[in-house]
Design a protein around this motif. Structure first.
Motif, PDB file in Angstrom:
ATOM      1  N   HIS A 141       0.823  -1.216   0.000  1.00  0.00           N
ATOM      2  CA  HIS A 141       0.000   0.000   0.000  1.00  0.00           C
ATOM      3  C   HIS A 141       0.852   1.258   0.000  1.00  0.00           C
ATOM      4  O   HIS A 141       0.447   2.289  -0.550  1.00  0.00           O
ATOM      5  CB  HIS A 141      -0.936  -0.007   1.208  1.00  0.00           C
ATOM      6  CG  HIS A 141      -0.240   0.071   2.536  1.00  0.00           C
ATOM      7  ND1 HIS A 141       0.457  -1.000   3.086  1.00  0.00           N
ATOM      8  CD2 HIS A 141      -0.095   1.101   3.414  1.00  0.00           C
ATOM      9  CE1 HIS A 141       0.979  -0.632   4.243  1.00  0.00           C
ATOM     10  NE2 HIS A 141       0.668   0.628   4.458  1.00  0.00           N
ATOM     11  N   GLU A 142       2.044   1.202   0.611  1.00  0.00           N
ATOM     12  CA  GLU A 142       2.933   2.359   0.604  1.00  0.00           C
ATOM     13  C   GLU A 142       3.484   2.607  -0.798  1.00  0.00           C
ATOM     14  O   GLU A 142       3.645   3.758  -1.225  1.00  0.00           O
ATOM     15  CB  GLU A 142       4.085   2.157   1.586  1.00  0.00           C
ATOM     16  CG  GLU A 142       3.677   2.160   3.049  1.00  0.00           C
ATOM     17  CD  GLU A 142       3.209   3.546   3.503  1.00  0.00           C
ATOM     18  OE1 GLU A 142       3.523   4.543   2.822  1.00  0.00           O
ATOM     19  OE2 GLU A 142       2.528   3.632   4.545  1.00  0.00           O
ATOM     20  N   PHE A 143       3.775   1.541  -1.523  1.00  0.00           N
ATOM     21  CA  PHE A 143       4.237   1.698  -2.900  1.00  0.00           C
ATOM     22  C   PHE A 143       3.091   2.200  -3.788  1.00  0.00           C
ATOM     23  O   PHE A 143       3.305   3.038  -4.667  1.00  0.00           O
ATOM     24  CB  PHE A 143       4.792   0.372  -3.424  1.00  0.00           C
ATOM     25  CG  PHE A 143       6.077  -0.045  -2.764  1.00  0.00           C
ATOM     26  CD1 PHE A 143       7.288   0.466  -3.208  1.00  0.00           C
ATOM     27  CD2 PHE A 143       6.078  -0.934  -1.701  1.00  0.00           C
ATOM     28  CE1 PHE A 143       8.485   0.102  -2.594  1.00  0.00           C
ATOM     29  CE2 PHE A 143       7.273  -1.310  -1.085  1.00  0.00           C
ATOM     30  CZ  PHE A 143       8.470  -0.793  -1.539  1.00  0.00           C
ATOM     31  N   GLU A 144       1.886   1.703  -3.554  1.00  0.00           N
ATOM     32  CA  GLU A 144       0.734   2.149  -4.340  1.00  0.00           C
ATOM     33  C   GLU A 144       0.481   3.644  -4.152  1.00  0.00           C
ATOM     34  O   GLU A 144       0.137   4.345  -5.105  1.00  0.00           O
ATOM     35  CB  GLU A 144      -0.509   1.345  -3.950  1.00  0.00           C
ATOM     36  CG  GLU A 144      -0.493  -0.091  -4.452  1.00  0.00           C
ATOM     37  CD  GLU A 144      -1.707  -0.873  -3.998  1.00  0.00           C
ATOM     38  OE1 GLU A 144      -2.310  -0.488  -2.977  1.00  0.00           O
ATOM     39  OE2 GLU A 144      -2.040  -1.874  -4.662  1.00  0.00           O
ATOM     40  N   LYS A 145       0.653   4.143  -2.921  1.00  0.00           N
ATOM     41  CA  LYS A 145       0.468   5.578  -2.654  1.00  0.00           C
ATOM     42  C   LYS A 145       1.423   6.418  -3.501  1.00  0.00           C
ATOM     43  O   LYS A 145       1.127   7.569  -3.831  1.00  0.00           O
ATOM     44  CB  LYS A 145       0.704   5.886  -1.174  1.00  0.00           C
ATOM     45  CG  LYS A 145      -0.435   5.460  -0.274  1.00  0.00           C
ATOM     46  CD  LYS A 145      -0.330   5.965   1.152  1.00  0.00           C
ATOM     47  CE  LYS A 145       1.022   6.237   1.687  1.00  0.00           C
ATOM     48  NZ  LYS A 145       1.027   6.515   3.152  1.00  0.00           N
ATOM     49  N   ARG A 146       2.541   5.835  -3.850  1.00  0.00           N
ATOM     50  CA  ARG A 146       3.567   6.538  -4.629  1.00  0.00           C
ATOM     51  C   ARG A 146       3.496   6.181  -6.118  1.00  0.00           C
ATOM     52  O   ARG A 146       4.406   6.516  -6.881  1.00  0.00           O
ATOM     53  CB  ARG A 146       4.948   6.194  -4.058  1.00  0.00           C
ATOM     54  CG  ARG A 146       5.150   6.710  -2.629  1.00  0.00           C
ATOM     55  CD  ARG A 146       6.298   5.999  -1.926  1.00  0.00           C
ATOM     56  NE  ARG A 146       6.631   6.614  -0.644  1.00  0.00           N
ATOM     57  CZ  ARG A 146       5.987   6.365   0.496  1.00  0.00           C
ATOM     58  NH1 ARG A 146       4.939   5.540   0.514  1.00  0.00           N
ATOM     59  NH2 ARG A 146       6.368   6.957   1.619  1.00  0.00           N
ATOM     60  N   ASN A 147       2.438   5.474  -6.513  1.00  0.00           N
ATOM     61  CA  ASN A 147       2.251   5.061  -7.909  1.00  0.00           C
ATOM     62  C   ASN A 147       3.407   4.183  -8.395  1.00  0.00           C
ATOM     63  O   ASN A 147       3.891   4.320  -9.523  1.00  0.00           O
ATOM     64  CB  ASN A 147       2.092   6.277  -8.832  1.00  0.00           C
ATOM     65  CG  ASN A 147       1.647   5.894 -10.240  1.00  0.00           C
ATOM     66  OD1 ASN A 147       0.943   4.908 -10.443  1.00  0.00           O
ATOM     67  ND2 ASN A 147       2.075   6.663 -11.231  1.00  0.00           N
ATOM     68  N   VAL A 148       3.850   3.270  -7.533  1.00  0.00           N
ATOM     69  CA  VAL A 148       4.962   2.380  -7.850  1.00  0.00           C
ATOM     70  C   VAL A 148       4.458   0.939  -7.939  1.00  0.00           C
ATOM     71  O   VAL A 148       3.896   0.410  -6.974  1.00  0.00           O
ATOM     72  CB  VAL A 148       6.076   2.467  -6.779  1.00  0.00           C
ATOM     73  CG1 VAL A 148       7.206   1.481  -7.098  1.00  0.00           C
ATOM     74  CG2 VAL A 148       6.617   3.886  -6.685  1.00  0.00           C
ATOM     75  N   LYS A 149       4.670   0.308  -9.086  1.00  0.00           N
ATOM     76  CA  LYS A 149       4.362  -1.111  -9.244  1.00  0.00           C
ATOM     77  C   LYS A 149       5.561  -1.944  -8.809  1.00  0.00           C
ATOM     78  O   LYS A 149       6.713  -1.514  -8.930  1.00  0.00           O
ATOM     79  CB  LYS A 149       4.014  -1.417 -10.705  1.00  0.00           C
ATOM     80  CG  LYS A 149       2.693  -0.826 -11.170  1.00  0.00           C
ATOM     81  CD  LYS A 149       2.372  -1.265 -12.598  1.00  0.00           C
ATOM     82  CE  LYS A 149       0.987  -0.796 -13.012  1.00  0.00           C
ATOM     83  NZ  LYS A 149       0.651  -1.230 -14.397  1.00  0.00           N
ATOM     84  N   LEU A 150       5.282  -3.145  -8.316  1.00  0.00           N
ATOM     85  CA  LEU A 150       6.322  -4.041  -7.814  1.00  0.00           C
ATOM     86  C   LEU A 150       6.490  -5.225  -8.757  1.00  0.00           C
ATOM     87  O   LEU A 150       5.504  -5.803  -9.234  1.00  0.00           O
ATOM     88  CB  LEU A 150       5.952  -4.548  -6.420  1.00  0.00           C
ATOM     89  CG  LEU A 150       5.778  -3.472  -5.348  1.00  0.00           C
ATOM     90  CD1 LEU A 150       5.161  -4.074  -4.090  1.00  0.00           C
ATOM     91  CD2 LEU A 150       7.108  -2.807  -5.038  1.00  0.00           C
TER      92      LEU A 150
END
Length: 219
Positions: free
Chosen positions: A55-64
């Motif tokens: 969710h922290e990566f999603e807040k930053r528009n970052v895909k994993l």
């Protein structure tokens, strides 16, 4: 894969099906990272903690996107272990893991150490990590040996730094955290500061008399 290099539009099998990288990335940022092998202890902790922080990566528009040279079935079986070990992971595993059995992608993306690079018998990747921008270019590179697990908080911190620098002509100082001041780039002319930083800039006086240390909270 140097900073500024364009990541090739590779095609790969993953735990979430075939990935055509540029299409999959879209207008997002990406954290593409390799792990040495499935069913290994440190990798289990890493992929688990990254999943918990999705969710922290999603807040930053970052895909994993993870990668190793193991078989796809091995990835799928190992995911169950990761979820069992990291009980905070709810539902399906939240990001794809690429299967790179022939090592071709690991070689292309420079995810192998010097000794293993040209030895097909050694399939283990190091802990390579790339932050990739929506322009498909490498913005940050981290390489850890297999013996050292990565710090998710530090990864998120550097993503915050990259995204701040992408918005305004600033850089983040040593030990920077979000909310702290940033440094105005030396290339910014004094006459342009009111337009670029309407909330203000502080100039630190130095013994040299050169006004190159300028800080702001306006980002």
């Amino acid at each position: 894969m140097r900073l500024g290099a364009v990541v090739p539009n590779f095609s790969a099998d993953s735990t979430e099906g075939k990935i055509q990288f540029h299409d999959w990335l879209g207008e997002s940022w990406c954290m593409l990272f390799s792990h040495p092998a499935d069913f290994t202890p440190v990798c289990t902790t890493e992929l688990g903690r990254i999943a918990v922080h999705k969710h922290e990566f999603e807040k930053r528009n970052v895909k994993l996107l993870a990668l190793s040279c193991d078989k796809l079935k091995s990835h799928c079986d190992w995911v169950n272990d990761i979820k069992s070990y990291c009980l905070d992971i709810k539902g399906d595993f939240p990001y794809p893991i690429i299967s790179d059995e022939d090592r071709s992608l690991a070689v292309t993306l420079d995810m192998l150490d010097e000794e293993a690079r040209n030895d097909p018998a050694v399939s283990m990747t190091v802990r390579a990590l790339y932050i990739i921008g929506p322009d498909r270019k490498v913005k940050l590179s981290m390489t850890y040996p297999t013996s050292t697990g990565r710090n998710v908080d530090e990864i998120l911190r550097v993503i915050d730094s990259l995204q701040v620098a992408a918005r305004k002509p600033v850089a983040t100082p040593a030990n920077w955290t979000p909310g702290s001041h940033v440094m105005v780039l030396p290339s910014v002319k004094d006459e342009d500061i009111p337009k670029l930083f309407p909330k203000g800039v502080d100039t630190v006086k130095m013994p040299s008399g050169i006004n190159y240390v300028r800080t702001t909270f306006d980002y």
